[in-house]
Motif scaffolding. Structure first.
Motif, PDB file in Angstrom:
ATOM      1  N   HIS A  61      66.155  49.320  10.248  1.00 39.81           N
ATOM      2  CA  HIS A  61      66.576  49.513  11.569  1.00 39.81           C
ATOM      3  C   HIS A  61      65.368  50.434  12.099  1.00 39.81           C
ATOM      4  CE1 HIS A  61      68.665  49.690  14.861  1.00 39.81           C
ATOM      5  NE2 HIS A  61      68.934  51.031  15.015  1.00 39.81           N
ATOM      6  N   VAL A  62      65.309  51.687  11.348  1.00 40.00           N
ATOM      7  CA  VAL A  62      64.530  52.614  11.925  1.00 40.00           C
ATOM      8  C   VAL A  62      63.176  52.065  12.156  1.00 40.00           C
ATOM      9  CG1 VAL A  62      63.467  54.841  11.507  1.00 40.00           C
ATOM     10  CG2 VAL A  62      65.953  54.350  11.296  1.00 40.00           C
ATOM     11  N   GLY A  64      61.970  48.939  12.409  1.00 39.84           N
ATOM     12  CA  GLY A  64      61.951  48.030  13.508  1.00 39.84           C
ATOM     13  C   GLY A  64      62.046  48.478  14.917  1.00 39.84           C
ATOM     14  N   THR A  65      62.753  49.709  14.862  1.00 42.39           N
ATOM     15  CA  THR A  65      62.947  50.525  16.148  1.00 42.39           C
ATOM     16  C   THR A  65      61.693  51.173  16.748  1.00 42.39           C
ATOM     17  OG1 THR A  65      65.219  50.979  15.903  1.00 42.39           O
ATOM     18  CG2 THR A  65      64.109  52.096  17.568  1.00 42.39           C
ATOM     19  N   ILE A  66      60.846  51.654  15.519  1.00 38.83           N
ATOM     20  CA  ILE A  66      59.479  52.352  15.902  1.00 38.83           C
ATOM     21  C   ILE A  66      58.563  51.339  16.411  1.00 38.83           C
ATOM     22  CG2 ILE A  66      57.639  53.773  14.873  1.00 38.83           C
ATOM     23  CD1 ILE A  66      59.657  54.956  12.984  1.00 38.83           C
ATOM     24  N   GLY A  68      59.257  48.486  17.668  1.00 39.08           N
ATOM     25  CA  GLY A  68      59.604  48.069  19.016  1.00 39.08           C
ATOM     26  C   GLY A  68      59.165  48.840  20.223  1.00 39.08           C
ATOM     27  N   LEU A  69      59.401  50.094  19.819  1.00 39.50           N
ATOM     28  CA  LEU A  69      58.865  51.436  20.786  1.00 39.50           C
ATOM     29  C   LEU A  69      57.477  51.317  21.049  1.00 39.50           C
ATOM     30  CD1 LEU A  69      61.355  54.192  19.941  1.00 39.50           C
ATOM     31  CD2 LEU A  69      61.339  52.589  21.991  1.00 39.50           C
ATOM     32  N   ALA A 129      59.175  43.637  14.931  1.00 40.26           N
ATOM     33  CA  ALA A 129      60.376  44.239  15.022  1.00 40.26           C
ATOM     34  C   ALA A 129      61.822  43.744  14.937  1.00 40.26           C
ATOM     35  CB  ALA A 129      60.261  45.501  16.374  1.00 40.26           C
ATOM     36  N   ARG A 132      61.730  41.402  11.243  1.00 40.79           N
ATOM     37  CA  ARG A 132      61.970  42.391  10.376  1.00 40.79           C
ATOM     38  C   ARG A 132      61.558  41.572   9.026  1.00 40.79           C
ATOM     39  NH1 ARG A 132      67.313  45.747  11.755  1.00 40.79           N
ATOM     40  NH2 ARG A 132      66.767  46.365  13.858  1.00 40.79           N
ATOM     41  N   THR A 212      54.575  51.889   9.698  1.00 39.47           N
ATOM     42  CA  THR A 212      55.923  52.092   9.847  1.00 39.47           C
ATOM     43  C   THR A 212      56.797  51.228   8.948  1.00 39.47           C
ATOM     44  OG1 THR A 212      55.911  50.018  11.318  1.00 39.47           O
ATOM     45  CG2 THR A 212      55.400  52.304  12.373  1.00 39.47           C
TER      46      THR A 212
END
Length: 221
Positions: A61-62, A64-66, A68-69, A129, A132, A212
Motif C-alpha cells: 500500500h505504501v 503504491g501510494t508513493i 501515485g504521488l 500504483a 500493484r 519504490t
C-alpha cells in the motif's frame, strides 16, 4: 507348488505389498502432516510465493501510494510546462476552462520535448500504483505507455497525419476535447527528440517503480 514354497512366497508378497492396515495408517499420517502446516502454506505451494501477511499488504500500500504521488506530481509539472512555456489555448481543456494566459518560457529548449517524458513517466507510475503488479507487469506498463506516445508522435508525421485524421469518427466533432483530435494530427509537428524523451520517460518510470518496490516483508515477482 510345495507348501513350504507357497509359505515363503506369501511372506515375500506380504513384505513387498503393504497391508490395508498399513496403508490406512500411512494415509492418516499424511493427512495429519497436511493439517499441521501453517495457514497459507498450501496456497504458497500452489502459487510459488510466500503467504501475503498484513505487513506485506501494508508495504504494498505504501509503495503504491508513493508511486501515485510521484505520478500526480509529474502531471502537475507537465501542466506547468504548458502554462509557462506555451499558450493555454494549445491545451484541449481550454474549451472547458476558458482562460487567457501569456506564456513566459521557463524551461527553455527542454520545454518542447519535456511533456513527452512527463506524460509517459507519470501515467506509467499511476498505472503501476493502481495495479500493484510484479516486475513483468510493470515492464509491460512502461512499454505500453511508451508505445502510446510513440504512436501519437508518429501520427503527426506528414506521411501519416492526413490518413489518420480521416479515420477519426464523425461523432468526435460533437464531443469537447475529442473534437480537436484531427487538428492534433494535422497541425502537430513530428519531432524525433520527442521520441527520445518518451523513451527516457519510460526508463525513468521503471527505475522509480523499482526504487519504490516493497522490500523486506514481501517480494514483487
Amino acid at each position: 507348488m510345495h507348501k513350504k514354497e507357497r509359505f515363503f512366497s506369501k511372506m515375500q508378497f506380504g513384505l513387498l505389498v503393504p497391508k490395508p492396515l498399513d496403508m490406512e495408517m500411512t494415509a492418516s499420517r499424511a493427512r495429519d502432516s497436511r493439517t499441521a502446516q501453517p495457514a497459507g502454506f498450501m496456497d504458497s505451494m500452489q502459487t510459488g510465493t510466500e503467504p501475503c501477511s498484513e505487513s506485506c499488504k501494508a508495504a504494498l500500500h505504501v509503495s503504491g501510494t508513493i508511486r501515485g504521488l510521484l505520478g500526480v506530481f509529474l502531471l502537475v509539472l507537465g501542466l506547468g510546462v504548458y502554462l509557462l512555456d506555451r499558450s493555454w489555448q494549445q491545451l484541449a481543456i481550454a474549451e472547458v476552462i476558458p482562460l487567457s494566459l501569456s506564456p513566459s518560457p521557463v524551461f527553455g529548449t527542454l520545454g518542447g520535448s519535456l511533456p513527452s517524458l512527463i506524460h509517459v513517466c507519470a501515467f506509467a507510475l499511476l498505472t503501476a500504483a493502481l495495479l500493484r503488479g510484479g516486475t513483468r507487469l510493470n515492464q509491460a506498463i512502461c512499454l505500453g505507455w511508451l508505445s502510446v506516445d510513440v504512436a501519437f508522435e508518429l501520427g503527426q508525421h506528414a506521411r501519416f497525419a492526413e490518413p489518420i485524421a480521416k479515420t477519426v469518427p464523425a461523432w468526435f466533432a460533437h464531443v469537447p476535447i475529442f473534437d480537436r483530435t484531427p487538428t492534433y494530427f494535422l497541425s502537430g509537428t513530428f519531432d524525433p527528440l520527442d521520441l527520445l524523451f518518451a523513451a527516457l520517460g519510460a526508463l525513468t518510470a521503471y527505475l522509480l517503480i523499482v526504487k519504490t518496490r516493497a522490500s523486506g516483508v514481501c517480494h514483487e515477482v
